[in-house]
Design a protein around this motif. Structure first.
Motif, PDB file in Angstrom:
ATOM      1  N   LEU A  54      22.092 -29.651  23.015  1.00  0.00           N
ATOM      2  CA  LEU A  54      20.726 -30.065  23.144  1.00  0.00           C
ATOM      3  C   LEU A  54      20.584 -31.755  23.544  1.00  0.00           C
ATOM      4  CD1 LEU A  54      19.213 -28.195  19.789  1.00  0.00           C
ATOM      5  CD2 LEU A  54      18.698 -27.901  22.221  1.00  0.00           C
ATOM      6  N   ASP A  55      21.578 -32.502  22.788  1.00  0.00           N
ATOM      7  CA  ASP A  55      21.761 -33.722  23.243  1.00  0.00           C
ATOM      8  C   ASP A  55      21.937 -33.868  24.648  1.00  0.00           C
ATOM      9  OD1 ASP A  55      20.948 -34.442  20.618  1.00  0.00           O
ATOM     10  OD2 ASP A  55      23.308 -35.018  20.066  1.00  0.00           O
ATOM     11  N   THR A  56      22.883 -33.210  25.136  1.00  0.00           N
ATOM     12  CA  THR A  56      22.952 -33.332  26.603  1.00  0.00           C
ATOM     13  C   THR A  56      22.049 -32.764  27.711  1.00  0.00           C
ATOM     14  OG1 THR A  56      24.331 -31.265  26.734  1.00  0.00           O
ATOM     15  CG2 THR A  56      25.595 -33.221  26.445  1.00  0.00           C
ATOM     16  N   LYS A  57      21.238 -31.936  27.190  1.00  0.00           N
ATOM     17  CA  LYS A  57      20.305 -31.331  27.958  1.00  0.00           C
ATOM     18  C   LYS A  57      19.010 -32.415  27.725  1.00  0.00           C
ATOM     19  CE  LYS A  57      20.542 -26.259  27.526  1.00  0.00           C
ATOM     20  NZ  LYS A  57      19.876 -25.238  27.279  1.00  0.00           N
ATOM     21  N   LYS A  58      18.680 -33.018  26.705  1.00  0.00           N
ATOM     22  CA  LYS A  58      17.800 -34.157  26.660  1.00  0.00           C
ATOM     23  C   LYS A  58      18.070 -35.352  27.373  1.00  0.00           C
ATOM     24  CE  LYS A  58      16.125 -33.065  21.940  1.00  0.00           C
ATOM     25  NZ  LYS A  58      15.798 -33.528  20.659  1.00  0.00           N
ATOM     26  N   LYS A  59      19.450 -35.651  27.476  1.00  0.00           N
ATOM     27  CA  LYS A  59      19.998 -36.783  28.456  1.00  0.00           C
ATOM     28  C   LYS A  59      19.747 -36.483  29.978  1.00  0.00           C
ATOM     29  CE  LYS A  59      23.284 -38.869  25.405  1.00  0.00           C
ATOM     30  NZ  LYS A  59      24.678 -39.183  25.262  1.00  0.00           N
ATOM     31  N   LYS A  60      19.879 -35.341  30.142  1.00  0.00           N
ATOM     32  CA  LYS A  60      19.960 -34.832  31.449  1.00  0.00           C
ATOM     33  C   LYS A  60      18.393 -34.808  31.961  1.00  0.00           C
ATOM     34  CE  LYS A  60      23.863 -31.928  32.102  1.00  0.00           C
ATOM     35  NZ  LYS A  60      24.382 -30.296  32.236  1.00  0.00           N
ATOM     36  N   GLU A  61      17.367 -34.426  31.112  1.00  0.00           N
ATOM     37  CA  GLU A  61      16.082 -34.378  31.336  1.00  0.00           C
ATOM     38  C   GLU A  61      15.572 -35.899  31.341  1.00  0.00           C
ATOM     39  OE1 GLU A  61      14.131 -32.069  28.192  1.00  0.00           O
ATOM     40  OE2 GLU A  61      14.860 -30.359  28.967  1.00  0.00           O
ATOM     41  N   ASP A  62      16.003 -36.812  30.592  1.00  0.00           N
ATOM     42  CA  ASP A  62      15.451 -38.074  30.654  1.00  0.00           C
ATOM     43  C   ASP A  62      15.911 -38.750  31.995  1.00  0.00           C
ATOM     44  OD1 ASP A  62      14.310 -37.997  28.284  1.00  0.00           O
ATOM     45  OD2 ASP A  62      16.041 -38.729  27.064  1.00  0.00           O
ATOM     46  N   ASP A  63      17.187 -38.462  32.455  1.00  0.00           N
ATOM     47  CA  ASP A  63      17.882 -38.891  33.720  1.00  0.00           C
ATOM     48  C   ASP A  63      17.176 -38.313  34.892  1.00  0.00           C
ATOM     49  OD1 ASP A  63      19.369 -40.466  32.223  1.00  0.00           O
ATOM     50  OD2 ASP A  63      21.274 -39.187  32.288  1.00  0.00           O
ATOM     51  N   ALA A  64      16.959 -37.052  34.750  1.00  0.00           N
ATOM     52  CA  ALA A  64      16.232 -36.382  35.994  1.00  0.00           C
ATOM     53  C   ALA A  64      14.838 -36.873  36.099  1.00  0.00           C
ATOM     54  CB  ALA A  64      16.229 -34.999  35.538  1.00  0.00           C
ATOM     55  N   ASP A  65      14.241 -36.435  37.255  1.00  0.00           N
ATOM     56  CA  ASP A  65      13.036 -37.036  37.585  1.00  0.00           C
ATOM     57  C   ASP A  65      12.071 -36.491  36.377  1.00  0.00           C
ATOM     58  OD1 ASP A  65      13.421 -35.922  40.972  1.00  0.00           O
ATOM     59  OD2 ASP A  65      13.647 -37.957  39.907  1.00  0.00           O
ATOM     60  N   LYS A  66      11.029 -37.410  36.167  1.00  0.00           N
ATOM     61  CA  LYS A  66       9.997 -36.771  34.977  1.00  0.00           C
ATOM     62  C   LYS A  66       9.032 -35.940  35.667  1.00  0.00           C
ATOM     63  CE  LYS A  66      11.168 -40.768  31.976  1.00  0.00           C
ATOM     64  NZ  LYS A  66      10.682 -41.938  31.280  1.00  0.00           N
ATOM     65  N   SER A  67       9.029 -35.671  36.704  1.00  0.00           N
ATOM     66  CA  SER A  67       7.943 -34.869  37.368  1.00  0.00           C
ATOM     67  C   SER A  67       8.434 -33.445  37.465  1.00  0.00           C
ATOM     68  CB  SER A  67       7.996 -35.370  39.087  1.00  0.00           C
ATOM     69  OG  SER A  67       9.144 -35.101  39.608  1.00  0.00           O
ATOM     70  N   SER A  68       9.283 -32.778  36.471  1.00  0.00           N
ATOM     71  CA  SER A  68       9.413 -31.590  36.497  1.00  0.00           C
ATOM     72  C   SER A  68       8.501 -30.702  35.951  1.00  0.00           C
ATOM     73  CB  SER A  68      10.809 -31.056  35.858  1.00  0.00           C
ATOM     74  OG  SER A  68      10.609 -31.591  34.375  1.00  0.00           O
ATOM     75  N   ASP A  69       8.217 -29.637  36.444  1.00  0.00           N
ATOM     76  CA  ASP A  69       7.025 -28.774  36.109  1.00  0.00           C
ATOM     77  C   ASP A  69       7.305 -28.437  34.779  1.00  0.00           C
ATOM     78  OD1 ASP A  69       7.275 -26.814  39.040  1.00  0.00           O
ATOM     79  OD2 ASP A  69       6.316 -28.681  38.452  1.00  0.00           O
ATOM     80  N   SER A  70       6.215 -28.365  34.096  1.00  0.00           N
ATOM     81  CA  SER A  70       6.106 -28.097  32.612  1.00  0.00           C
ATOM     82  C   SER A  70       6.588 -26.566  32.273  1.00  0.00           C
ATOM     83  CB  SER A  70       4.693 -28.190  31.784  1.00  0.00           C
ATOM     84  OG  SER A  70       3.746 -27.262  32.418  1.00  0.00           O
TER      85      SER A  70
END
Length: 194
Positions: free
Chosen positions: A147-163
């Motif tokens: 879960l931590d790695t997923k959160k870091k990837k999400e933070d690093d990735a574009d915040k414009s990903s679809d909900s």
């Protein structure tokens, strides 16, 4: 004369038992059948149940022996038989005591063995419990790390990903959690197999 006309020929009792033919049982099964038939003729009468036979106990040794036999000459001819009976009785008593001591030793050995088996079973259970808890902790740590790695990837990735993508990921995580819970509820052993 009226009393003599009855079947059992006893005065004062009306009717009575009819003469039963004598049947000799030839097999143990037939003997058992006859006994049951006799019991079932009168169901209200209690069945005779014999008491358990008492266990044989030897006679206690005498505290004071009055007629001590010596080895001197001149003993009567009956003295030998008295001595023989006393000796036989003492040997029986000693054999009985030896058998009782052996039975007690076997009982103690059995109880010790049962206690050892209980302790061994408890040790095995504790060891397996510890192993299960260790695996559970390991799974939780792996899940948290994932879960931590997923959160870091999400933070690093574009915040414009679809909900909608986030919802799909959350659904996947929920399904993984359900599968993990289902695995925990499954029995860890199968009855009837070794």
């Amino acid at each position: 004369m009226a009393a003599h006309t009855q079947k059992n020929n006893k005065p004062g009792k009306p009717g009575g038992k009819e003469a039963q033919p004598l049947i000799i049982a030839k097999t143990p099964a037939e003997e058992q059948r006859l006994k049951l038939e006799r019991l079932m003729r009168n169901p209200e009468k209690p069945a005779p149940i014999p008491d358990r036979p008492k266990e044989w106990n030897p006679r206690a040794p005498p505290e004071f022996v009055r007629d001590v036999m010596g080895s001197s000459a001149g003993a009567g001819s009956g003295e030998f038989h008295v001595y023989r009976h006393l000796r036989r009785r003492e040997y029986q008593r000693q054999d009985f005591l030896d058998k009782m001591a052996e039975i007690q030793n076997k009982d103690l050995d059995y109880l010790d063995k049962v206690e050892q088996n209980k302790q061994a079973a408890e040790e095995r259970t504790a060891k397996r419990r510890k192993k299960r808890e260790k695996l559970k902790k390991k799974k939780l740590m792996a899940k948290k790390a994932k879960l931590d790695t997923k959160k870091k990837k999400e933070d690093d990735a574009d915040k414009s990903s679809d909900s909608s993508e986030e919802k799909e990921e959350e659904k996947e995580e929920e399904e993984e959690e359900r599968e993990a819970e289902d695995d925990a509820e499954a029995p860890s052993f199968i009855m009837g197999k070794k």
